[in-house]
Design a protein around this motif. Structure first.
Motif, PDB file in Angstrom:
ATOM      1  N   VAL A  32      44.395  23.010  35.919  1.00 15.79           N
ATOM      2  CA  VAL A  32      43.203  23.776  36.310  1.00 15.79           C
ATOM      3  C   VAL A  32      43.313  25.211  35.791  1.00 15.79           C
ATOM      4  O   VAL A  32      42.344  25.771  35.275  1.00 15.79           O
ATOM      5  CB  VAL A  32      43.008  23.744  37.841  1.00 15.79           C
ATOM      6  N   SER A  33      44.500  25.794  35.889  1.00 15.25           N
ATOM      7  CA  SER A  33      44.696  27.164  35.392  1.00 15.25           C
ATOM      8  C   SER A  33      44.471  27.224  33.885  1.00 15.25           C
ATOM      9  O   SER A  33      43.842  28.168  33.387  1.00 15.25           O
ATOM     10  CB  SER A  33      46.104  27.649  35.723  1.00 15.25           C
ATOM     11  N   ALA A  34      44.966  26.242  33.161  1.00 15.91           N
ATOM     12  CA  ALA A  34      44.785  26.225  31.708  1.00 15.91           C
ATOM     13  C   ALA A  34      43.304  26.088  31.348  1.00 15.91           C
ATOM     14  O   ALA A  34      42.806  26.784  30.458  1.00 15.91           O
ATOM     15  CB  ALA A  34      45.594  25.086  31.090  1.00 15.91           C
ATOM     16  N   LYS A  35      42.588  25.197  32.040  1.00 18.39           N
ATOM     17  CA  LYS A  35      41.155  25.033  31.773  1.00 18.39           C
ATOM     18  C   LYS A  35      40.395  26.316  32.095  1.00 18.39           C
ATOM     19  O   LYS A  35      39.525  26.741  31.334  1.00 18.39           O
ATOM     20  CB  LYS A  35      40.581  23.888  32.609  1.00 18.39           C
ATOM     21  N   LEU A  36      40.712  26.925  33.212  1.00 18.13           N
ATOM     22  CA  LEU A  36      40.043  28.152  33.620  1.00 18.13           C
ATOM     23  C   LEU A  36      40.310  29.277  32.634  1.00 18.13           C
ATOM     24  O   LEU A  36      39.401  30.034  32.264  1.00 18.13           O
ATOM     25  CB  LEU A  36      40.499  28.559  35.026  1.00 18.13           C
ATOM     26  N   GLU A  37      41.544  29.380  32.169  1.00 16.34           N
ATOM     27  CA  GLU A  37      41.895  30.403  31.187  1.00 16.34           C
ATOM     28  C   GLU A  37      41.130  30.186  29.883  1.00 16.34           C
ATOM     29  O   GLU A  37      40.611  31.136  29.285  1.00 16.34           O
ATOM     30  CB  GLU A  37      43.396  30.373  30.929  1.00 16.34           C
ATOM     31  N   HIS A  38      41.027  28.937  29.466  1.00 18.18           N
ATOM     32  CA  HIS A  38      40.302  28.613  28.232  1.00 18.18           C
ATOM     33  C   HIS A  38      38.818  28.961  28.379  1.00 18.18           C
ATOM     34  O   HIS A  38      38.222  29.567  27.479  1.00 18.18           O
ATOM     35  CB  HIS A  38      40.478  27.131  27.906  1.00 18.18           C
ATOM     36  N   GLN A  39      38.217  28.584  29.491  1.00 20.97           N
ATOM     37  CA  GLN A  39      36.803  28.876  29.714  1.00 20.97           C
ATOM     38  C   GLN A  39      36.556  30.379  29.783  1.00 20.97           C
ATOM     39  O   GLN A  39      35.571  30.881  29.231  1.00 20.97           O
ATOM     40  CB  GLN A  39      36.318  28.209  31.002  1.00 20.97           C
ATOM     41  N   THR A  40      37.446  31.089  30.460  1.00 17.78           N
ATOM     42  CA  THR A  40      37.298  32.536  30.578  1.00 17.78           C
ATOM     43  C   THR A  40      37.391  33.201  29.213  1.00 17.78           C
ATOM     44  O   THR A  40      36.602  34.100  28.895  1.00 17.78           O
ATOM     45  CB  THR A  40      38.366  33.113  31.529  1.00 17.78           C
ATOM     46  N   ALA A  41      38.347  32.767  28.407  1.00 15.08           N
ATOM     47  CA  ALA A  41      38.494  33.338  27.064  1.00 15.08           C
ATOM     48  C   ALA A  41      37.244  33.072  26.226  1.00 15.08           C
ATOM     49  O   ALA A  41      36.775  33.964  25.489  1.00 15.08           O
ATOM     50  CB  ALA A  41      39.728  32.760  26.380  1.00 15.08           C
ATOM     51  N   ALA A  42      36.681  31.886  26.337  1.00 17.75           N
ATOM     52  CA  ALA A  42      35.469  31.557  25.578  1.00 17.75           C
ATOM     53  C   ALA A  42      34.296  32.419  26.038  1.00 17.75           C
ATOM     54  O   ALA A  42      33.524  32.928  25.212  1.00 17.75           O
ATOM     55  CB  ALA A  42      35.131  30.075  25.734  1.00 17.75           C
ATOM     56  N   GLN A  43      34.151  32.602  27.351  1.00 17.58           N
ATOM     57  CA  GLN A  43      33.063  33.423  27.871  1.00 17.58           C
ATOM     58  C   GLN A  43      33.228  34.880  27.462  1.00 17.58           C
ATOM     59  O   GLN A  43      32.251  35.553  27.117  1.00 17.58           O
ATOM     60  CB  GLN A  43      32.989  33.310  29.396  1.00 17.58           C
ATOM     61  N   ILE A  44      34.446  35.375  27.488  1.00 16.60           N
ATOM     62  CA  ILE A  44      34.695  36.762  27.088  1.00 16.60           C
ATOM     63  C   ILE A  44      34.355  36.950  25.617  1.00 16.60           C
ATOM     64  O   ILE A  44      33.745  37.956  25.238  1.00 16.60           O
ATOM     65  CB  ILE A  44      36.149  37.163  27.398  1.00 16.60           C
ATOM     66  N   ALA A  45      34.748  35.987  24.785  1.00 15.00           N
ATOM     67  CA  ALA A  45      34.445  36.092  23.349  1.00 15.00           C
ATOM     68  C   ALA A  45      32.931  36.083  23.117  1.00 15.00           C
ATOM     69  O   ALA A  45      32.408  36.873  22.313  1.00 15.00           O
ATOM     70  CB  ALA A  45      35.107  34.949  22.586  1.00 15.00           C
ATOM     71  N   THR A  46      32.221  35.230  23.835  1.00 14.33           N
ATOM     72  CA  THR A  46      30.762  35.163  23.704  1.00 14.33           C
ATOM     73  C   THR A  46      30.117  36.473  24.144  1.00 14.33           C
ATOM     74  O   THR A  46      29.231  37.003  23.459  1.00 14.33           O
ATOM     75  CB  THR A  46      30.202  33.998  24.543  1.00 14.33           C
TER      76      THR A  46
END
Length: 146
Positions: A59-73
């Motif tokens: 869950v932490s890995a998925k959340l980190e990935h989603q957060t990084a994608a949102q920040i980049a966007t």
């Protein structure tokens, strides 16, 4: 009588020996049963902890990935907006500079012909002051954006 006494003496120790051995067997089986249950409970607790840690990492890995994608966007969107605003301000500044230059030329012309036309000169000066004021405000806004 002696035979009876002997028989009773022999039967009593044999019975007590059987009782002791059966109690030992029951105690050994009960001890084994308790140890087995403790081992099963400990294994269940360990398995539960291991599984919950694994799920938490996923869950932490998925959340980190989603957060990084949102920040980049969001960063790309922000940079696009800033570039668009900067371009708009630069265009407005160019327009204002051309207006200021035009007004300066008009003022120069008006000064040359200022014998009886002082009202036009005053109007041009006020317009020039307003344009310079707007130009300064736009420069301040551009500096804030940078």
């Amino acid at each position: 009588m002696r035979d009876l006494g002997v028989e009773t003496d022999q039967t009593v120790p044999a019975n007590t020996y059987k009782e002791r051995s059966s109690k030992r067997k029951h105690k050994g089986a009960a001890f084994f049963f308790v140890i087995l249950w403790i081992a099963l409970i400990a294994g269940g607790v360990y398995g539960t902890k291991w599984y919950s840690d694994r799920i938490q990492q996923q869950v932490s890995a998925k959340l980190e990935h989603q957060t990084a994608a949102q920040i980049a966007t969001m960063q790309q969107d922000y940079e696009g907006r800033i570039a668009k605003l900067e371009t708009g301000f630069q265009e407005q500044m160019k327009q204002l500079e051309s207006q200021v230059q035009t007004l300066n030329e008009l003022l120069t012309f008006a000064k040359d012909n200022a014998d009886t036309k002082t009202d036009n000169s005053n109007k041009l000066y006020t317009q020039l002051a307003e344009v310079k004021k707007q130009l300064n405000e736009l420069k301040k806004s551009l500096d804030v954006l940078k």
